[in-house]
Design an enzyme around this catalytic site. Structure first.
Site, PDB file in Angstrom:
ATOM      1  N   CYS A 163     -10.303 -28.055 -19.306  1.00 52.77           N
ATOM      2  CA  CYS A 163     -10.108 -27.015 -20.324  1.00 52.77           C
ATOM      3  C   CYS A 163     -10.847 -25.744 -19.916  1.00 52.77           C
ATOM      4  O   CYS A 163     -11.837 -25.791 -19.184  1.00 52.77           O
ATOM      5  CB  CYS A 163     -10.566 -27.480 -21.706  1.00 52.77           C
ATOM      6  SG  CYS A 163     -12.340 -27.526 -21.921  1.00 52.77           S
ATOM      7  N   CYS A 213     -14.490 -25.560 -20.996  1.00 50.32           N
ATOM      8  CA  CYS A 213     -15.413 -26.299 -20.132  1.00 50.32           C
ATOM      9  C   CYS A 213     -15.794 -25.446 -18.919  1.00 50.32           C
ATOM     10  O   CYS A 213     -16.952 -25.430 -18.494  1.00 50.32           O
ATOM     11  CB  CYS A 213     -14.776 -27.608 -19.661  1.00 50.32           C
ATOM     12  SG  CYS A 213     -14.260 -28.689 -20.999  1.00 50.32           S
ATOM     13  N   ASP A 233      -1.417   9.182   1.250  1.00 48.78           N
ATOM     14  CA  ASP A 233      -1.427   9.673   2.621  1.00 48.78           C
ATOM     15  C   ASP A 233       0.027   9.836   3.060  1.00 48.78           C
ATOM     16  O   ASP A 233       0.914   9.161   2.536  1.00 48.78           O
ATOM     17  CB  ASP A 233      -2.148   8.655   3.514  1.00 48.78           C
ATOM     18  CG  ASP A 233      -2.232   9.109   4.941  1.00 48.78           C
ATOM     19  OD1 ASP A 233      -2.544  10.281   5.167  1.00 48.78           O
ATOM     20  OD2 ASP A 233      -1.963   8.285   5.839  1.00 48.78           O
ATOM     21  N   ASP A 272      -2.538   3.699   4.806  1.00 46.43           N
ATOM     22  CA  ASP A 272      -2.138   2.628   5.711  1.00 46.43           C
ATOM     23  C   ASP A 272      -3.271   1.639   5.958  1.00 46.43           C
ATOM     24  O   ASP A 272      -3.087   0.651   6.660  1.00 46.43           O
ATOM     25  CB  ASP A 272      -1.600   3.185   7.039  1.00 46.43           C
ATOM     26  CG  ASP A 272      -2.617   4.053   7.761  1.00 46.43           C
ATOM     27  OD1 ASP A 272      -3.810   3.971   7.436  1.00 46.43           O
ATOM     28  OD2 ASP A 272      -2.216   4.810   8.655  1.00 46.43           O
ATOM     29  N   ASP A 296      -7.910   5.117   6.661  1.00 44.53           N
ATOM     30  CA  ASP A 296      -8.144   5.638   5.309  1.00 44.53           C
ATOM     31  C   ASP A 296      -9.170   4.810   4.533  1.00 44.53           C
ATOM     32  O   ASP A 296      -9.247   4.912   3.313  1.00 44.53           O
ATOM     33  CB  ASP A 296      -6.827   5.660   4.520  1.00 44.53           C
ATOM     34  CG  ASP A 296      -5.822   6.637   5.111  1.00 44.53           C
ATOM     35  OD1 ASP A 296      -6.233   7.760   5.445  1.00 44.53           O
ATOM     36  OD2 ASP A 296      -4.653   6.268   5.245  1.00 44.53           O
TER      37      ASP A 296
END
Length: 727
Positions: free
Chosen positions: A17, A20, A429, A623, A627
């Site tokens: 559960c 729990c 970009d 990409d 970057d």
């Protein structure tokens, strides 16, 4: 000096559960020296960091704490699948290991089926006992005995769990609430109702377990791309099926039609078409030939191919993707954290209110009896279970992550999936994101007296010995074989272009300055891109336009993002302003910044971050290779993963596996669907519980309605959460 941390991940075998899992998470978090405790109910894993210097002391405490909180849970090492010993370390093969359930997928399904059969057998026996005790004439004491027997057969595990939790100081859970409520019904001599409610509760728990398991398996089946074997090519030319993790870099593997590609590599023999849908979500097969790269998780459709392995199995695309999807829901969304805290306070408050309801009205109201108000208080206790919230919400986010992965989009956490709903600024970009990042010939314009084929041939011969990307684009377009002995002279004029003698004719190929240098009369083009002017024996023959081609779905992607609520789409590029303006105009981007260096992109990101509102988010799409600083600075980094770029997968929060900008709008729609379903469940659960709490307080609801308000709503909410997989 900062403490060095060691990360651990354990499997919680037998966790049944969400409450729990929350108890384990909070219990482990309270141990000194433990940070980042996270119990994931959907993947049944516990992850945490410990102080490396105190690891030997802390791990046994964690093991002991979990055993105390949830004695039925078996702990396994995620890495080795061996059980965790008393010292908090996995037992090795040489130690004596008691019988342990195997954790593989098929055995788990059989184990779940056996558990369901056992519970249903118990419930049938309890139902028969209840029927006999209620409808067959007999002595009152015998009848009460049968009611008690039916109650214990149906719910002995619930009662026993409640007792153990009370001993361990964990009072407020569903076992305690159900036990007190049904025992209260026994106390006021509502024997049939007490047994029937426990029966109904257990039936609801079975359905809830089946629904959650189906949700888990739906995503497991969705991501069933892990290869079972690899065909290793031996020195004598024969093949042997081996485990993919035994293959080394440089080995050659054979992939037959219909088989999964087990490891990343490059084709050295053969050609085929590949089903890439498991990784990219694309239904159209991809043609591959010698020198092309293939990724683990692809399925070979027809031809027999041989592949030289370039990455170990542990570093392969399929392994990284599976790890990402499996661990994604460990990063909880704000909604999940809110509901966990809400449930933590909500249940005790309702219990206290139920206690007040049982005691105060009989003492204050004329004619009120304790039996009547104890019954109403019992209804309150049953309704107060927060299962519908703490179960269905993780299922909803887990389903959303699975739905995105089906479409070739990896979302690294529920928090990022929810955050996609608040994106108002998208910074993109240009190269490799909106464009293909590869130079291509987009136009061939011959002068009078020349054909396109002749112009391309002359340019290809002129560029034969150049390794520049522009030269490569020309040679790739010219598909004929170049005959070297046709070239008798070759001169690279730096900053201008090429001078070559081909078939005893002087060929000049280069920029406008080259034409001017040799006083060649030509018409200068104003088209955007790189222009290669060609002259033969000092006479202008035409020009070739080479540009970084825009992706086919880039314009669609921009339009889709605006449709999903993005207010500002901004393009950053290192290219010239003319190129930036042309791309922005063609795609419908209103704002762009050109001629930027990598550090300039970070500055622009900071400026845009300062513009956003307090609840708005900024996404950066790149990409993932050059970057990384901007991806890290943005609220949500989205990378074009392409062929499983390592940098993209590592740096970003969301990875688009097939490089399509339109998938950004797709994942935003998945995020919106997920949020809508999650909030449907929250409103449904709270509305139904609130309604029945009021009915119970005023005496209009029975235990039956109360159990429906708890278990019934939970099952409905879990089934509703699974709808996101179908979206």
């Amino acid at each position: 000096m900062s403490e060095e941390k060691q990360s651990h991940e354990w499997i919680l075998e037998g966790i049944d559960c969400a409450n729990c899992a929350n108890k384990i998470e909070s219990g482990v978090a309270k141990i000194e020296g433990v940070t980042n405790s996270n119990a994931n109910y959907m993947t049944r894993t516990l992850s945490f960091d410990v102080d490396k210097q105190k690891e030997n002391k802390i791990l046994p405490l964690i093991k002991s704490r979990i055993n105390k909180l949830e004695p039925e849970v078996t702990l396994l090492s995620k890495l080795t699948r061996f059980p965790i010993g008393k010292d908090g370390l996995p037992l090795d093969e040489n130690k004596e290991i008691s019988h342990l359930e195997d954790s593989d997928h098929s055995h788990e399904k059989d184990h779940e089926k056996n558990n369901v059969k056992t519970i249903l057998s118990r419930l049938i026996i309890a139902l028969i006992l209840l029927f006999v005790a209620n409808f067959v004439p007999m002595n009152e004491m015998v009848s009460i005995g049968l009611f008690v027997a039916a109650y214990l057969v149906a719910g002995y595990d619930v009662v026993w769990s409640a007792i153990k939790n009370i001993i361990n100081g964990q009072v407020f859970d569903e076992n305690f609430l159900m036990t007190i409520a049904t025992l209260s019904a026994f106390y006021i001599q509502e024997y049939p109702e007490a047994v029937a409610v426990m029966l109904f509760y257990q039936v609801g728990e079975v359905f809830q377990g089946i629904a959650v398991s189906r949700s888990r398996r739906s995503i497991a089946d969705l991501m069933d791309i892990r290869p079972d074997y690899a065909n290793l090519k031996l020195a004598d030319g024969s093949t042997r099926s081996v485990s993919p993790d035994t293959i080394k870099v440089g080995d050659t593997i054979v992939i037959r039609p219909g088989e999964k590609v087990p490891l990343d590599g490059k084709i050295i023999t053969g050609a085929s078409s590949m089903d890439t849908s498991a990784l990219t979500g694309e239904s159209v097969p991809r043609s591959v030939k010698i020198t092309d790269s293939v990724l683990s998780g692809f399925i070979n459709k027809n031809g027999l191919i041989e592949v030289i392995v370039e990455k170990l199995f542990s570093e392969s695309t399929v392994t990284k993707i599976l790890d990402l999807v499996e661990n994604a829901s460990s990063r909880k969304a704000p909604t999940e954290n809110f509901i966990t805290k809400f449930a933590h306070y909500y249940t005790p408050i309702v219990v206290i209110f139920a206690l007040v309801l049982a005691i105060i009205p009989p003492l204050v109201l004329p004619g009120a009896t304790f039996n009547e108000w104890i019954y109403r208080a019992s209804i309150f206790l049953v309704i107060s279970c927060p299962c519908a919230l703490v179960v269905s919400i993780p299922v909803g986010f887990f389903g959303g992550i699975g739905a995105a992965s089906r479409k070739g989009i990896l979302v690294k956490g529920s928090n990022f999936l929810e955050g996609l709903n608040d994106i108002k600024y998208v910074i993109m970009d240009k190269t490799g994101t909106l464009t293909k990042g590869k130079f291509e010939i987009t136009s061939i314009q011959p002068a009078s007296g020349w054909s396109k084929e002749q112009l391309l041939e002359l340019a290809a011969y002129a560029e034969t010995h150049s390794s520049h990307p522009i030269a490569d684009a020309i040679k790739e377009k010219y598909e004929e074989r170049i005959v070297e002995n046709r070239i008798t002279e070759y001169n690279d004029i730096s900053g201008y272009g090429i001078q070559a003698n081909v078939d005893e004719k002087e060929i000049l190929a280069g920029n406008a300055k080259l034409m001017q240098k040799y006083n060649i009369s030509f018409t200068e083009s104003t088209e955007i891109g790189t222009l290669i002017y060609v002259a033969v024996d000092k006479e202008f023959a035409g020009y070739i336009l080479i540009a970084d081609a825009i992706k086919e779905d880039a314009a669609e992607g921009i339009a889709l993002m605006k449709e999903k609520g993005v207010k500002h789409i901004i393009m950053l590029t290192g290219d010239s302003k003319a190129v930036g303006a042309a791309v922005a105009k063609k795609l419908g981007i209103d704002e762009f910044y050109a001629e930027l260096l990598p550090q300039d992109k970070v500055e622009k990101m900071e400026e845009i971050m300062a513009r956003k509102g307090p609840k708005e988010k900024v996404a950066f799409v790149g990409d993932g290779i050059n970057d990384t600083p901007v991806l890290a600075r943005s609220d949500i980094g989205i990378a074009m993963g392409g062929l499983g770029s390592d940098a993209a997968i590592e740096a970003a929060d969301v990875v688009i596996m097939d490089d399509k900008p339109s998938k950004i709008g797709t994942v935003m729609q998945v995020a919106k669907d997920t949020r809508r379903i999650v909030w449907q469940n929250i409103i449904l659960a709270l509305a139904v519980k609130g309604f029945f709490l009021i009915l119970g307080a005023f005496g209009f609801a029975t235990m039956w309605e109360a159990v429906f308000a708890d278990v019934g709503v939970t099952v409905i909410a879990v089934l509703n959460a699974m709808r996101v997989l179908k979206k």
